[in-house]
Design a protein around this motif. Sequence first.
Motif, PDB file in Angstrom:
ATOM      1  N   LYS A   1     -99.741  26.442 -20.440  1.00 53.04           N
ATOM      2  CA  LYS A   1     -99.262  27.568 -19.639  1.00 53.04           C
ATOM      3  C   LYS A   1     -97.755  27.777 -19.790  1.00 53.04           C
ATOM      4  CE  LYS A   1     -99.074  27.067 -15.177  1.00 53.04           C
ATOM      5  NZ  LYS A   1     -99.387  26.917 -13.760  1.00 53.04           N
ATOM      6  N   ASN A   2     -96.979  26.695 -19.750  1.00 57.26           N
ATOM      7  CA  ASN A   2     -95.522  26.780 -19.842  1.00 57.26           C
ATOM      8  C   ASN A   2     -94.972  25.518 -20.484  1.00 57.26           C
ATOM      9  OD1 ASN A   2     -96.086  28.169 -16.931  1.00 57.26           O
ATOM     10  ND2 ASN A   2     -94.436  29.195 -18.003  1.00 57.26           N
ATOM     11  N   ILE A   3     -93.764  25.651 -20.992  1.00 62.63           N
ATOM     12  CA  ILE A   3     -92.957  24.512 -21.396  1.00 62.63           C
ATOM     13  C   ILE A   3     -91.624  24.670 -20.679  1.00 62.63           C
ATOM     14  CG2 ILE A   3     -91.772  23.331 -23.284  1.00 62.63           C
ATOM     15  CD1 ILE A   3     -93.975  24.297 -25.152  1.00 62.63           C
ATOM     16  N   PHE A   4     -91.195  23.624 -19.997  1.00 67.47           N
ATOM     17  CA  PHE A   4     -89.945  23.651 -19.246  1.00 67.47           C
ATOM     18  C   PHE A   4     -88.988  22.597 -19.792  1.00 67.47           C
ATOM     19  CE2 PHE A   4     -93.321  24.618 -16.146  1.00 67.47           C
ATOM     20  CZ  PHE A   4     -92.896  25.843 -15.672  1.00 67.47           C
TER      21      PHE A   4
ATOM     22  N   LYS B   1     -89.019  25.694 -31.028  1.00 61.40           N
ATOM     23  CA  LYS B   1     -89.214  26.577 -32.182  1.00 61.40           C
ATOM     24  C   LYS B   1     -90.667  26.609 -32.637  1.00 61.40           C
ATOM     25  CE  LYS B   1     -84.786  26.867 -34.550  1.00 61.40           C
ATOM     26  NZ  LYS B   1     -84.064  26.556 -35.793  1.00 61.40           N
ATOM     27  N   ALA B   2     -91.342  25.451 -32.597  1.00 59.44           N
ATOM     28  CA  ALA B   2     -92.731  25.376 -33.055  1.00 59.44           C
ATOM     29  C   ALA B   2     -93.670  26.216 -32.187  1.00 59.44           C
ATOM     30  CB  ALA B   2     -93.198  23.921 -33.067  1.00 59.44           C
ATOM     31  N   HIS B   3     -93.308  26.421 -30.923  1.00 59.56           N
ATOM     32  CA  HIS B   3     -94.160  27.189 -30.021  1.00 59.56           C
ATOM     33  C   HIS B   3     -93.789  28.669 -29.950  1.00 59.56           C
ATOM     34  CE1 HIS B   3     -95.207  23.127 -28.696  1.00 59.56           C
ATOM     35  NE2 HIS B   3     -96.349  23.678 -28.329  1.00 59.56           N
ATOM     36  N   LEU B   4     -92.661  29.040 -30.562  1.00 63.04           N
ATOM     37  CA  LEU B   4     -92.255  30.445 -30.597  1.00 63.04           C
ATOM     38  C   LEU B   4     -93.197  31.237 -31.494  1.00 63.04           C
ATOM     39  CD1 LEU B   4     -88.380  30.663 -30.949  1.00 63.04           C
ATOM     40  CD2 LEU B   4     -89.786  31.541 -29.096  1.00 63.04           C
ATOM     41  N   LYS B   5     -93.626  32.356 -31.016  1.00 69.03           N
ATOM     42  CA  LYS B   5     -94.471  33.302 -31.746  1.00 69.03           C
ATOM     43  C   LYS B   5     -95.874  32.768 -32.013  1.00 69.03           C
ATOM     44  CE  LYS B   5     -94.225  36.938 -35.095  1.00 69.03           C
ATOM     45  NZ  LYS B   5     -93.774  37.405 -36.358  1.00 69.03           N
ATOM     46  N   SER B   6     -96.108  31.473 -31.821  1.00 70.63           N
ATOM     47  CA  SER B   6     -97.465  30.952 -31.972  1.00 70.63           C
ATOM     48  C   SER B   6     -98.145  30.827 -30.610  1.00 70.63           C
ATOM     49  CB  SER B   6     -97.449  29.596 -32.689  1.00 70.63           C
ATOM     50  OG  SER B   6     -96.739  28.646 -31.916  1.00 70.63           O
ATOM     51  N   ALA B   7     -97.385  30.439 -29.589  1.00 75.16           N
ATOM     52  CA  ALA B   7     -97.952  30.291 -28.247  1.00 75.16           C
ATOM     53  C   ALA B   7     -97.186  31.102 -27.202  1.00 75.16           C
ATOM     54  CB  ALA B   7     -97.967  28.821 -27.845  1.00 75.16           C
ATOM     55  N   PHE B   8     -95.885  31.315 -27.418  1.00 73.58           N
ATOM     56  CA  PHE B   8     -95.046  32.002 -26.439  1.00 73.58           C
ATOM     57  C   PHE B   8     -94.199  33.083 -27.104  1.00 73.58           C
ATOM     58  CE2 PHE B   8     -95.732  27.735 -24.793  1.00 73.58           C
ATOM     59  CZ  PHE B   8     -96.167  27.996 -23.505  1.00 73.58           C
ATOM     60  N   LEU B   9     -93.951  34.154 -26.367  1.00 74.55           N
ATOM     61  CA  LEU B   9     -93.131  35.249 -26.882  1.00 74.55           C
ATOM     62  C   LEU B   9     -91.786  35.375 -26.195  1.00 74.55           C
ATOM     63  CD1 LEU B   9     -95.835  38.033 -27.356  1.00 74.55           C
ATOM     64  CD2 LEU B   9     -94.688  36.684 -29.123  1.00 74.55           C
TER      65      LEU B   9
END
Length: 126
Positions: A38-41, A81-89
């Motif tokens: 759901k989120n990364i903080f 960076k790994a979660h950008l555009k793949s899981a989060f916008l």
Amino acid sequence: MTYEDDFNEFWKTVEQSIEAQAFAKLTMAKTIGKPELKNIFLRPLYGKADFKVLLKYSFRPRETEDIEEEMTLEAALPIIKAHLKSAFLSVLLFTTEKDVTFKISKKGVGSITEGYPTFKNIIPAE
């Protein structure tokens, strides 16, 4: 200009907020689809010797326990960076001076916006 270039500019703002001791929290949001993650903080851990962050993975099903890891900001960067555009916008930086939002459009274009600060005080992670 690619979204990576805009993100690098955004990350410089993150580093500057830490140098100014104004970093309050960083949140990845606006998930793609309905993933379990759901989120990364990132929350600050201001220590005597060096600055570290508490990286927290928050999951959608309540049965799944959140995962927390203590690490340096440099170690957190490739994870973000790994979660950008793949899981989060989007990535939101909260500081005591301003809020900064990095977004990736559906066309893959990055943008950075600033707003008034949400946090007046820093609450370090424990």
